[in-house]
Design a protein around this motif. Structure first.
Motif, PDB file in Angstrom:
ATOM      1  N   LEU A 256       0.848  -1.261  -0.228  1.00 49.00           N
ATOM      2  CA  LEU A 256      -0.069   0.069  -0.105  1.00 49.00           C
ATOM      3  C   LEU A 256       0.835   1.313  -0.030  1.00 49.00           C
ATOM      4  O   LEU A 256       0.087   2.336   0.127  1.00 49.00           O
ATOM      5  N   GLY A 257       2.304   0.865   0.034  1.00 52.47           N
ATOM      6  CA  GLY A 257       3.016   2.206   0.041  1.00 52.47           C
ATOM      7  C   GLY A 257       3.327   2.767   1.367  1.00 52.47           C
ATOM      8  O   GLY A 257       3.726   4.086   1.756  1.00 52.47           O
ATOM      9  N   ILE A 258       2.898   1.764   2.163  1.00 56.63           N
ATOM     10  CA  ILE A 258       3.167   2.632   3.648  1.00 56.63           C
ATOM     11  C   ILE A 258       4.286   1.596   4.492  1.00 56.63           C
ATOM     12  O   ILE A 258       4.309   0.438   4.108  1.00 56.63           O
ATOM     13  N   SER A 259       5.060   2.326   5.255  1.00 63.33           N
ATOM     14  CA  SER A 259       6.077   1.527   5.898  1.00 63.33           C
ATOM     15  C   SER A 259       5.791   1.293   7.384  1.00 63.33           C
ATOM     16  O   SER A 259       4.869   2.039   7.774  1.00 63.33           O
ATOM     17  N   LYS A 260       6.332   0.319   8.097  1.00 62.87           N
ATOM     18  CA  LYS A 260       5.929  -0.060   9.291  1.00 62.87           C
ATOM     19  C   LYS A 260       6.124   1.276  10.456  1.00 62.87           C
ATOM     20  O   LYS A 260       5.496   1.378  11.460  1.00 62.87           O
ATOM     21  N   GLU A 261       7.128   2.086   9.742  1.00 65.40           N
ATOM     22  CA  GLU A 261       7.311   3.293  10.778  1.00 65.40           C
ATOM     23  C   GLU A 261       6.210   4.403  10.939  1.00 65.40           C
ATOM     24  O   GLU A 261       6.043   5.146  11.477  1.00 65.40           O
ATOM     25  N   ASP A 262       5.311   4.067   9.648  1.00 65.36           N
ATOM     26  CA  ASP A 262       4.143   5.102   9.655  1.00 65.36           C
ATOM     27  C   ASP A 262       3.014   4.323  10.526  1.00 65.36           C
ATOM     28  O   ASP A 262       1.913   5.077  10.637  1.00 65.36           O
ATOM     29  N   ILE A 263       3.278   3.305  11.096  1.00 67.56           N
ATOM     30  CA  ILE A 263       2.273   2.501  11.916  1.00 67.56           C
ATOM     31  C   ILE A 263       2.877   2.576  13.592  1.00 67.56           C
ATOM     32  O   ILE A 263       3.701   1.682  13.686  1.00 67.56           O
ATOM     33  N   LYS A 264       2.358   3.497  14.114  1.00 66.02           N
ATOM     34  CA  LYS A 264       3.012   3.768  15.568  1.00 66.02           C
ATOM     35  C   LYS A 264       3.072   2.570  16.459  1.00 66.02           C
ATOM     36  O   LYS A 264       3.874   1.981  17.125  1.00 66.02           O
ATOM     37  N   TRP A 265       1.865   1.780  16.384  1.00 66.66           N
ATOM     38  CA  TRP A 265       1.860   0.568  17.451  1.00 66.66           C
ATOM     39  C   TRP A 265       2.823  -0.651  16.794  1.00 66.66           C
ATOM     40  O   TRP A 265       2.985  -1.475  17.535  1.00 66.66           O
ATOM     41  N   ALA A 266       3.418  -0.410  15.713  1.00 66.42           N
ATOM     42  CA  ALA A 266       4.340  -1.534  15.098  1.00 66.42           C
ATOM     43  C   ALA A 266       5.418  -1.495  16.139  1.00 66.42           C
ATOM     44  O   ALA A 266       6.373  -2.311  16.270  1.00 66.42           O
ATOM     45  N   GLY A 267       5.676  -0.335  16.785  1.00 66.35           N
ATOM     46  CA  GLY A 267       6.856  -0.430  17.847  1.00 66.35           C
ATOM     47  C   GLY A 267       8.092  -0.131  17.182  1.00 66.35           C
ATOM     48  O   GLY A 267       8.230  -0.213  16.062  1.00 66.35           O
ATOM     49  N   PRO A 268       9.262   0.468  18.051  1.00 62.44           N
ATOM     50  CA  PRO A 268      10.422   1.029  17.317  1.00 62.44           C
ATOM     51  C   PRO A 268      11.231  -0.349  16.573  1.00 62.44           C
ATOM     52  O   PRO A 268      11.712  -0.110  15.311  1.00 62.44           O
ATOM     53  N   PRO A 269      11.008  -1.653  17.145  1.00 61.39           N
ATOM     54  CA  PRO A 269      11.609  -2.684  16.265  1.00 61.39           C
ATOM     55  C   PRO A 269      10.848  -3.125  15.019  1.00 61.39           C
ATOM     56  O   PRO A 269      11.383  -3.845  14.234  1.00 61.39           O
ATOM     57  N   GLY A 270       9.570  -2.627  14.953  1.00 59.70           N
ATOM     58  CA  GLY A 270       8.623  -3.041  13.782  1.00 59.70           C
ATOM     59  C   GLY A 270       8.323  -4.290  13.886  1.00 59.70           C
ATOM     60  O   GLY A 270       8.112  -5.097  12.753  1.00 59.70           O
ATOM     61  N   ASP A 271       8.113  -4.925  15.197  1.00 54.51           N
ATOM     62  CA  ASP A 271       7.793  -6.215  15.168  1.00 54.51           C
ATOM     63  C   ASP A 271       6.277  -6.341  15.509  1.00 54.51           C
ATOM     64  O   ASP A 271       5.817  -7.428  15.793  1.00 54.51           O
ATOM     65  N   PHE A 272       5.467  -5.268  15.855  1.00 58.22           N
ATOM     66  CA  PHE A 272       4.067  -5.324  15.956  1.00 58.22           C
ATOM     67  C   PHE A 272       3.810  -6.069  17.403  1.00 58.22           C
ATOM     68  O   PHE A 272       2.812  -7.027  17.452  1.00 58.22           O
ATOM     69  N   SER A 273       4.913  -6.161  18.465  1.00 62.10           N
ATOM     70  CA  SER A 273       4.711  -6.814  19.540  1.00 62.10           C
ATOM     71  C   SER A 273       3.554  -6.447  20.377  1.00 62.10           C
ATOM     72  O   SER A 273       2.894  -7.351  21.050  1.00 62.10           O
ATOM     73  N   GLY A 274       2.714  -5.509  19.982  1.00 61.14           N
ATOM     74  CA  GLY A 274       1.445  -4.951  20.843  1.00 61.14           C
ATOM     75  C   GLY A 274       0.147  -5.702  20.242  1.00 61.14           C
ATOM     76  O   GLY A 274      -0.726  -5.564  20.734  1.00 61.14           O
ATOM     77  N   ALA A 275       0.582  -6.595  19.165  1.00 59.18           N
ATOM     78  CA  ALA A 275      -0.730  -7.063  18.657  1.00 59.18           C
ATOM     79  C   ALA A 275      -1.408  -7.997  19.233  1.00 59.18           C
ATOM     80  O   ALA A 275      -0.923  -8.519  20.287  1.00 59.18           O
ATOM     81  N   CYS A 276      -2.875  -7.927  19.116  1.00 56.99           N
ATOM     82  CA  CYS A 276      -3.728  -8.798  19.701  1.00 56.99           C
ATOM     83  C   CYS A 276      -4.155  -9.944  18.724  1.00 56.99           C
ATOM     84  O   CYS A 276      -4.284  -9.803  17.872  1.00 56.99           O
ATOM     85  N   ALA A 277      -4.556 -11.220  19.191  1.00 59.32           N
ATOM     86  CA  ALA A 277      -4.914 -12.115  18.502  1.00 59.32           C
ATOM     87  C   ALA A 277      -5.861 -13.226  19.157  1.00 59.32           C
ATOM     88  O   ALA A 277      -5.914 -13.469  20.514  1.00 59.32           O
TER      89      ALA A 277
END
Ligand SMILES: O=C(O)CCC(=O)C(=O)O
Ligand SMILES: [Fe+2]
Length: 379
Positions: free
Chosen positions: A196-217
């Motif tokens: 979509l042309g979006i980087s993980k840096e554009d998604i705040k909740w992805a976290g600094p390492p960009g590992d989406f560790s706050g995700a729920c499932a």
């Protein structure tokens, strides 16, 4: 932040039907499970749809795309699949085959338990974890030919009820499966965002390492027993998932179908080691309507039990999800207001098939954003 469990508990749906034992229902389909009259055309009757002849000149009609995650062009292939289908299968995803064998073994052991034993881990009336019917059952007058076991976080307390001696080995399998899915989901998020042309840096909740560790499932273990009258039964009624993404493993029994715009229902054949990836409602919102959340359902058959394992993946429950700024502009206004997963689950519990239209702010732009207003959406 409310946990996903608390978010669900805050928005209960009422599953008032009593549980029936499928092993005693092998002679004749009870009326409460009969979705169509004898002789009625199944799909046409329910969704006013017929299968259109496929157009051989158009690649998009050749079935749900299968994408090799190691392909150098994977982000573009994923983007095309999300835009045209809202669903794709992945291979070469790095999950070892033995994890699928193990989770299927756990499904078989769990669903083969006598009903009274399964009911020891029954979902509480306001809860979501445990054994019961699919959550979407409450929105339909007829019952579905399936059983569902929902796991949020740790399966320990539930499995202690089911297997007081043996709980440990099944817990281990589920925890290992969840960990593998969490990693894969983060990788898929990066690829989908890149498409979509979006980087993980554009998604705040992805976290600094960009590992989406706050995700729920949440994990759905689904079982579809063999059925004496499959043409009149429904394994799982048509719905979309309230997730960002759903990662689905199916055993080698077919039954899953997805709705392709203008084409009708298409089967998603099981691929050894393949995983089905659904675009969910939250990704539809984040993509500003570019990626449709896929309407899917499950049909049953006369002779073989089907299992599936759905990993339902979303953001932290209190994070606002809205059309990404990179996908919004003067010629493309935001189609949805921002919504947290917690709030959206409440909207789903109340409005079910109209949930997306409840959070929609602009009705249509050049026909580009085609919201299926009358589709059934649920977790
Ligand atoms: O069993 C399947 O293939 C689909 C399951 C599903 O849609 C779900 O658990 O949300
Ligand atoms: Fe689903």
């Amino acid at each position: 932040m409310p946990s996903l469990s608390e978010a669900f508990r805050g928005h209960p749906v009422y599953l008032h039907h009593k549980h029936l034992d499928f092993t005693t229902l092998q002679e004749q389909l009870p009326d409460s499970y009969a979705w169509t009259q004898p002789d009625a055309d199944h799909a046409a009757h329910y969704y006013h749809l017929t299968s259109y002849p496929s157009n051989d000149h158009n690649d998009d009609t050749k079935g749900v795309p299968v994408i090799d995650l190691n392909h150098p062009n994977a982000p573009n292939l994923i983007g095309h699949a999300c835009k045209t289908w809202g669903v794709f299968q992945v291979v070469n995803h790095g999950i070892p085959m033995n994890l699928f064998t193990d989770i299927q073994r756990a499904c078989l052991a769990l669903f083969s338990l006598p009903l009274h034993q399964k009911l020891k881990a029954a979902r509480s009336p306001d809860g979501v974890s445990g054994y019961g019917r699919a959550r979407i059952s409450s929105f339909f007058p007829k019952l579905m030919w399936s059983e569902c076991f929902t796991i949020l976080d740790s399966p320990l307390n539930l499995f202690l009820q089911l297997w007081p001696q043996d709980y440990d080995k099944y817990c281990e399998i589920v925890m290992e499966y969840e960990a593998a899915m969490k990693k894969l989901a983060a990788k898929l998020m990066c690829l989908v965002l890149a498409s979509l042309g979006i980087s993980k840096e554009d998604i705040k909740w992805a976290g600094p390492p960009g590992d989406f560790s706050g995700a729920c499932a949440a994990l759905h273990l689904n079982s579809y027993p063999s059925c004496p009258d499959p043409d009149r039964a429904m394994g799982l009624a048509a719905h979309t998932d309230s997730t960002l993404l759903t990662i689905l493993h199916q055993n080698n029994v077919s039954g899953l179908q997805v709705l392709k715009d203008g084409e009708g229902w298409e089967a998603v054949p099981p691929l050894p080691g393949g995983l089905v990836i659904n675009v969910g409602d939250l990704l539809h919102i984040l993509s500003n309507g570019l990626y449709p959340s896929v309407l899917h359902r499950v049909q049953v058959n006369r002779s073989r039990q089907r299992f599936s394992v759905a990993y339902l993946y979303g953001p932290p429950t209190n994070v606002e999800i809205s059309p990404n700024a990179k996908l919004v502009g003067p010629s493309r206004p935001a189609l949805y207001r921002s919504v947290t997963w917690n709030e959206y689950l409440g909207t789903k519990a109340k409005h079910f098939n109209k949930a997306l239209s409840v959070v929609r702010i602009s009705s249509s732009v050049n026909g580009l954003f085609d919201l299926k207003e009358d589709q059934n959406n649920d977790f």
